[in-house]
Design an enzyme around this catalytic site. Structure first.
Site, PDB file in Angstrom:
ATOM      1  N   HIS A 127       0.851  -1.190   0.000  1.00  0.00           N
ATOM      2  CA  HIS A 127       0.000   0.000   0.000  1.00  0.00           C
ATOM      3  C   HIS A 127       0.889   1.243   0.000  1.00  0.00           C
ATOM      4  O   HIS A 127       2.084   1.160   0.270  1.00  0.00           O
ATOM      5  CB  HIS A 127      -0.905   0.033   1.232  1.00  0.00           C
ATOM      6  CG  HIS A 127      -2.098  -0.860   1.133  1.00  0.00           C
ATOM      7  ND1 HIS A 127      -2.048  -2.190   1.504  1.00  0.00           N
ATOM      8  CD2 HIS A 127      -3.373  -0.638   0.679  1.00  0.00           C
ATOM      9  CE1 HIS A 127      -3.254  -2.740   1.298  1.00  0.00           C
ATOM     10  NE2 HIS A 127      -4.068  -1.828   0.795  1.00  0.00           N
ATOM     11  N   LYS A 131      -0.258   4.793   4.483  1.00  0.00           N
ATOM     12  CA  LYS A 131      -1.155   3.871   5.185  1.00  0.00           C
ATOM     13  C   LYS A 131      -0.523   3.496   6.514  1.00  0.00           C
ATOM     14  O   LYS A 131       0.601   3.031   6.578  1.00  0.00           O
ATOM     15  CB  LYS A 131      -1.419   2.617   4.354  1.00  0.00           C
ATOM     16  CG  LYS A 131      -2.468   1.692   4.971  1.00  0.00           C
ATOM     17  CD  LYS A 131      -2.852   0.572   4.018  1.00  0.00           C
ATOM     18  CE  LYS A 131      -3.751  -0.453   4.669  1.00  0.00           C
ATOM     19  NZ  LYS A 131      -5.099   0.064   5.011  1.00  0.00           N
TER      20      LYS A 131
END
Lengths: 217, 217, 217, 217
Positions: A127, A131
């Site tokens: 990600h 994040k």
């Protein structure tokens, strides 16, 4: 269908409105923190906003006899209770992940996990660097679907919206099942599928799993 | 189990013998073009040799009341007929692809194809530069499992034993399901699984699909 | 070329002999723990055996005026010293990794690392489940080539001979550079390239890096 | 820096303005088909609009003594001539692809192609289903960088912004170099890099290649 959007000014709200209208559906109810605009009775109300909006959303569902598609995260047990109560009057579809693909993969893993029981398994997910949680909630969903302790490795780099890969290997072969979110639009698409599916339901409490299951028949 | 190998000097024959013995099974019958050696009655006979060997293999199965795992390619309709006849006396498992992973993927695709019916699909496969057929037979198996016309692209490079990837994409997400054969050992492993599965069967004609299906229950 | 192999009965020794002979080179010296067979004067001696063999290998190089390709791992400083001494008489090529591809990637990373200095980076490697060290030595080589602290994640599953992936990402794009060892043959191929390259050298101490560099001119 | 944007209301224009401002640069000139707004003298003008805008863009560069970053596609020989003339007065950076990553990969391939001359090669690219050209222009750029005839395979599926993979394989190993465009923002980032690089130049005609090359020193 005629639909309403809670949080229509937010990122998801705008994506939902854009997509639903493109597909020929009609927005008849727009709700945001400080405003409400209604032009007709919605058949479905879609809420991907925040848990604070929930009581008002429930009220609007009852008032309009509208079914509810809800993707709000971080719901409390009390919130779920309120939704269960509501589901005695209208049909509700609730899920923490409206990506159709991830939900299909979860279903595949649940159905085929016994065939992979003697394969080594590893989950790898990537990600964007902002994040916070690591591993992702989706990685845990995948692990739960396989139903055994799995090593999960995570990378947080650049602007990746979300890649998840499940690797199964034995001495002679490697299977990888990967999912890539191209953009947030994936979740709007999931909301659309869920809405179309929920439209004909009278009442009851459903999850995205039910959408997948019906598609499998 | 006590087992026999047809073509025990060949590439697959040697891999099978090595693997089965490592797993505690006992080789009691060795057959090759010009030699036969038997020390006990086999419960299973395994044949990955050539179609020419088939009549002798069938004879040995009858004589020993042994079940048969057969991975020989290029069987004629007549050969299949002979095997069907044999299957009235012993249990037979026949397949053109003993990779467990590929067969699992075929099963996944058959079960989930309706969920992917509105996704774009593409199959991409890579094999070593000496492979003549393009696309591979396995790619066609995958297309057949999805049950629609799919664009298949193929690369023939280096010494790749065999990679197959199925891509499903919509506007918001991409799912890829990939299989990599690490080595020929994958097929010996498949023969082992098939043999263990077939051991308890009395008679009948089975394919690798039946092994997968039982594992799914 | 005429060549000799130290440890010709071992896994690497057999792979080297097979490959070199296929390419038209002639094996004239076979050495193993307990045996030595010589039919002519070798131009190159190849040693991928063990450090214990080193003194004898050095002796054979001097006696035959043969260049040396050495891939033995775990050499001590003393061993390296002995090799440096030998390199005053013959040409030596020493490396801990004879995969041509990995050495090319190392070279790419060294040459281009400044262009990636503001990209996020991650190394992901997969090896068979019996590999003890984690991360792999090769992963550290790659990190060293990029010359900054990089998060390395490792999976140990099935029979994977060795996959290494370097990911570079920024907000808008993702670059991945991956290497897959198909089989141990890769190292025999590297030894072949190294031998052909070393053949014309008179004396000196070289590494696989020099082979790559010359190819770049 | 102080900059101007041609086509500031378009998709790329808005992305550029957003990104440049986030990075602390100041927009002082906004041009669109029917409007022009100027608050100060720009040091750089950025044009990713259409070839029709070119004469006006050139005029603005001269008037403001501003350097030009131009990513407009489909320029004619005449257009290029006009730009060459302009480059005697200001510095120009022109390219058909402002993805930093793709340009790095092109550079890697040009520098290392001789090392891969005896490897098999294949290019595989994936784009969204609405992309008309097949293979992509970028795939041809990559082939040109490797400087030999390469088999290119293409998939047009879903909403993929653009994936390009170059595979190199020999008998023992596989190297893949992949690029994924996460979103159009990648091109705005390239324009930013190009602008920062061009700022100190007096005059001359440059391409994105020059940006990469300087970073390599």
């Amino acid at each position: 269908m005629k639909y309403g959007v809670i949080g229509y000014k937010g990122k998801m709200g705008r994506l939902i409105t854009k997509l639903f209208n493109e597909k020929g559906h009609t927005s008849v109810l727009y709700v945001d923190k400080n405003s409400i605009k209604q032009t007709d009775i919605p058949e479905i109300i879609i809420d991907f906003s925040s848990k604070d909006a929930l009581p008002h959303t429930i009220e609007l569902c009852i008032k309009n006899s509208a079914n509810l598609v809800i993707g709000t995260t971080g719901l409390s047990n009390e919130d779920i209770s309120s939704l269960k109560d509501l589901s005695k009057k209208v049909a509700i579809l609730q899920s923490y992940n409206f990506s159709f693909g991830i939900n299909i993969i979860v279903e595949i893993l649940e159905k085929f996990k016994t065939l992979f029981s003697d394969w080594d398994c590893e989950i790898f997910e990537i990600h964007h660097s902002e994040k916070k949680d690591k591993p992702s909630g989706t990685a845990f969903m995948l692990e739960k679907a396989i139903n055994r302790k799995i090593n999960i490795t995570s990378a947080r780099i650049g602007g990746i919206p979300g890649d998840h890969t499940i690797l199964f290997a034995n001495q002679g072969e490697l299977i990888s099942i990967s999912h890539r979110a191209i953009s947030r639009e994936v979740f709007a698409l999931g909301a659309l599928k869920a809405s179309e599916w929920l439209l004909s339901k009278k009442k009851g409490y459903y999850t995205f799993k039910d959408v997948i299951k019906e598609g499998l028949k």
